[in-house]
Design a protein around this motif. Sequence first.
Motif, PDB file in Angstrom:
ATOM      1  N   GLY A  29       0.815  -1.216   0.000  1.00 21.07           N
ATOM      2  CA  GLY A  29       0.000   0.000   0.000  1.00 21.07           C
ATOM      3  C   GLY A  29       0.845   1.261   0.000  1.00 21.07           C
ATOM      4  O   GLY A  29       0.524   2.250  -0.705  1.00 21.07           O
ATOM      5  N   GLY A  30       1.951   1.246   0.741  1.00 20.74           N
ATOM      6  CA  GLY A  30       2.838   2.411   0.762  1.00 20.74           C
ATOM      7  C   GLY A  30       3.477   2.674  -0.588  1.00 20.74           C
ATOM      8  O   GLY A  30       3.572   3.841  -1.042  1.00 20.74           O
ATOM      9  N   LEU A  32       2.293   1.732  -3.539  1.00 25.80           N
ATOM     10  CA  LEU A  32       1.272   2.193  -4.466  1.00 25.80           C
ATOM     11  C   LEU A  32       0.910   3.657  -4.206  1.00 25.80           C
ATOM     12  O   LEU A  32       0.760   4.457  -5.161  1.00 25.80           O
ATOM     13  CB  LEU A  32       0.035   1.306  -4.359  1.00 25.80           C
ATOM     14  N   ALA A  33       0.792   4.018  -2.932  1.00 26.84           N
ATOM     15  CA  ALA A  33       0.468   5.414  -2.608  1.00 26.84           C
ATOM     16  C   ALA A  33       1.584   6.348  -3.062  1.00 26.84           C
ATOM     17  O   ALA A  33       1.329   7.445  -3.604  1.00 26.84           O
ATOM     18  CB  ALA A  33       0.221   5.540  -1.104  1.00 26.84           C
ATOM     19  N   ARG A  34       2.842   5.947  -2.863  1.00 28.99           N
ATOM     20  CA  ARG A  34       3.972   6.774  -3.300  1.00 28.99           C
ATOM     21  C   ARG A  34       3.950   6.974  -4.803  1.00 28.99           C
ATOM     22  O   ARG A  34       4.194   8.079  -5.318  1.00 28.99           O
ATOM     23  CB  ARG A  34       5.275   6.120  -2.861  1.00 28.99           C
ATOM     24  N   LEU A  36       1.311   6.758  -6.873  1.00 29.20           N
ATOM     25  CA  LEU A  36       0.181   7.587  -7.297  1.00 29.20           C
ATOM     26  C   LEU A  36       0.399   9.057  -6.960  1.00 29.20           C
ATOM     27  O   LEU A  36      -0.043   9.955  -7.701  1.00 29.20           O
ATOM     28  CB  LEU A  36      -1.108   7.077  -6.642  1.00 29.20           C
ATOM     29  N   LEU A  37       1.082   9.327  -5.835  1.00 30.97           N
ATOM     30  CA  LEU A  37       1.335  10.722  -5.466  1.00 30.97           C
ATOM     31  C   LEU A  37       2.380  11.370  -6.372  1.00 30.97           C
ATOM     32  O   LEU A  37       2.296  12.570  -6.695  1.00 30.97           O
ATOM     33  CB  LEU A  37       1.774  10.807  -4.007  1.00 30.97           C
ATOM     34  N   ARG A  38       3.386  10.612  -6.774  1.00 27.15           N
ATOM     35  CA  ARG A  38       4.479  11.182  -7.556  1.00 27.15           C
ATOM     36  C   ARG A  38       4.269  11.060  -9.063  1.00 27.15           C
ATOM     37  O   ARG A  38       4.913  11.776  -9.839  1.00 27.15           O
ATOM     38  CB  ARG A  38       5.801  10.515  -7.167  1.00 27.15           C
ATOM     39  N   PRO A  40       1.030  10.862 -11.012  1.00 24.95           N
ATOM     40  CA  PRO A  40      -0.410  10.777 -11.315  1.00 24.95           C
ATOM     41  C   PRO A  40      -0.666  10.909 -12.813  1.00 24.95           C
ATOM     42  O   PRO A  40       0.001  11.657 -13.515  1.00 24.95           O
ATOM     43  CB  PRO A  40      -0.984  11.963 -10.539  1.00 24.95           C
ATOM     44  N   THR A  45       0.045   3.992 -15.035  1.00 23.72           N
ATOM     45  CA  THR A  45      -0.655   3.960 -13.753  1.00 23.72           C
ATOM     46  C   THR A  45      -1.704   2.852 -13.688  1.00 23.72           C
ATOM     47  O   THR A  45      -1.765   2.111 -12.694  1.00 23.72           O
ATOM     48  CB  THR A  45      -1.288   5.330 -13.465  1.00 23.72           C
ATOM     49  N   ILE A  49      -1.734  -0.165 -10.867  1.00 21.96           N
ATOM     50  CA  ILE A  49      -2.846  -0.459  -9.968  1.00 21.96           C
ATOM     51  C   ILE A  49      -3.330  -1.902 -10.152  1.00 21.96           C
ATOM     52  O   ILE A  49      -3.568  -2.638  -9.179  1.00 21.96           O
ATOM     53  CB  ILE A  49      -3.997   0.532 -10.206  1.00 21.96           C
ATOM     54  N   SER A  52      -0.830  -4.344  -8.749  1.00 24.00           N
ATOM     55  CA  SER A  52      -0.850  -4.302  -7.273  1.00 24.00           C
ATOM     56  C   SER A  52      -2.012  -5.113  -6.731  1.00 24.00           C
ATOM     57  O   SER A  52      -1.875  -5.862  -5.747  1.00 24.00           O
ATOM     58  CB  SER A  52      -0.955  -2.849  -6.800  1.00 24.00           C
TER      59      SER A  52
END
Length: 401
Positions: A29-30, A32-34, A36-38, A40, A45, A49, A52
């Motif tokens: 999760g970390g 994937l979040a990193r 998506l934040l960097r 987008p 993408t 997803i 993942s």
Amino acid sequence: MGNRSYEPSTVDTRWLGAVMDAAFFLLLGGALARFLLRHPGEPRTPWIIALSLVLAALHLLGPRAGDSGLRPTRRHKAWLALTVVVWMVLVVLAPSFAWCAVPLFYTGLRTLPPRAALALVAVLTVFVVAAQVELSGRFDPNLVLAPPAVAALATAVFLQMERHTARQRFLIDDLLRTRHELAASERREGTLAERQRLSMEIHDTLAQGLSSQRMLLQAADRVWETEPDKARSHVRTAASVAEHNLAEARRFVHDLAPADLAGGEGLDEALRALAARESGADLAVRVHIDGDGRLPQLPDRVRSALLRVAQGALANVREHAGAGSAALTLTVLDDEVVLDVADDGHGFDPAALPDSPDGGRGHGLPAMRARLRALGGTLTVESTPGEGTVLSAAVPLEAPR
């Protein structure tokens, strides 16, 4: 108890498996979040997803980390290969997913044979190093050396723990096997001891009673024509012995306690009843009880053993001694109780008895010695040819509290 020995290990393994599951999903999760934040809206993408989600689903569908005794199968190996391939594709597309390899290390080490597991750890480590270098954008010796060092340390600790667990399991299995063997050995020893005890009880009750009846009936048969009154006396005595023998047999079946002691009578009354029963035209039995005073209450085992000794001794007197009289003397001292059985028969040389388990006299003397030895007591036989025999049985008593 054997099952409880494995419970702590199983609980610890499941706890560690739950930690590994939580770590995997946190890392996934970390990462994937990193991403998506960097990054987008990038074309890759949707693929990130989707991969993942596939990796998370594979982790849920795979063998649980807490399962004990896991043996690799084709299904497990195929699942692990697919999981590693998906992870590699993710790392190529997004290097931040490299640290998801940590739980894969553990899964590979548990699922594969040692050599294959080490090869998998090496491949995963190479991908982690490459991903870290790519993320940093420059060559850093620390990024190149740290992941292999951590992987080597984690692998060594895991393999050592596995060996320790295997040794512990072997020791527990060996302990359980030893306990079962010990229990079986104790049961065998208990069975043999019970057989010996039953043998002595039968000898001291049924066998001796039958022997007395036979001798009395043979004596009655010899004088039946010439001395009918004496013959009838022998028959009446044999009938009395048979009646007592029947009571002994019933008591033997019930709880193996002497019939003379069944009603709560003391040892003195039991000895007097025995003397009256054994006395006849050819043998007079007297009883002397410590100055004819009232005996203190003796332990049941002591009373039973001394009464059996008296029965066995009088049976030997009647069968072997050729005596006209016998005397039972019971003396209670401060620390022991002593029973003496004396007769005026023809005696014998104790040293000349055959060196055999039964001493040449059935189970008599050995049975008495074994019975007294079980109580810490001793048996002494003093005899001289032509001068009778004195048998002395001594049993220690507990000091008064």
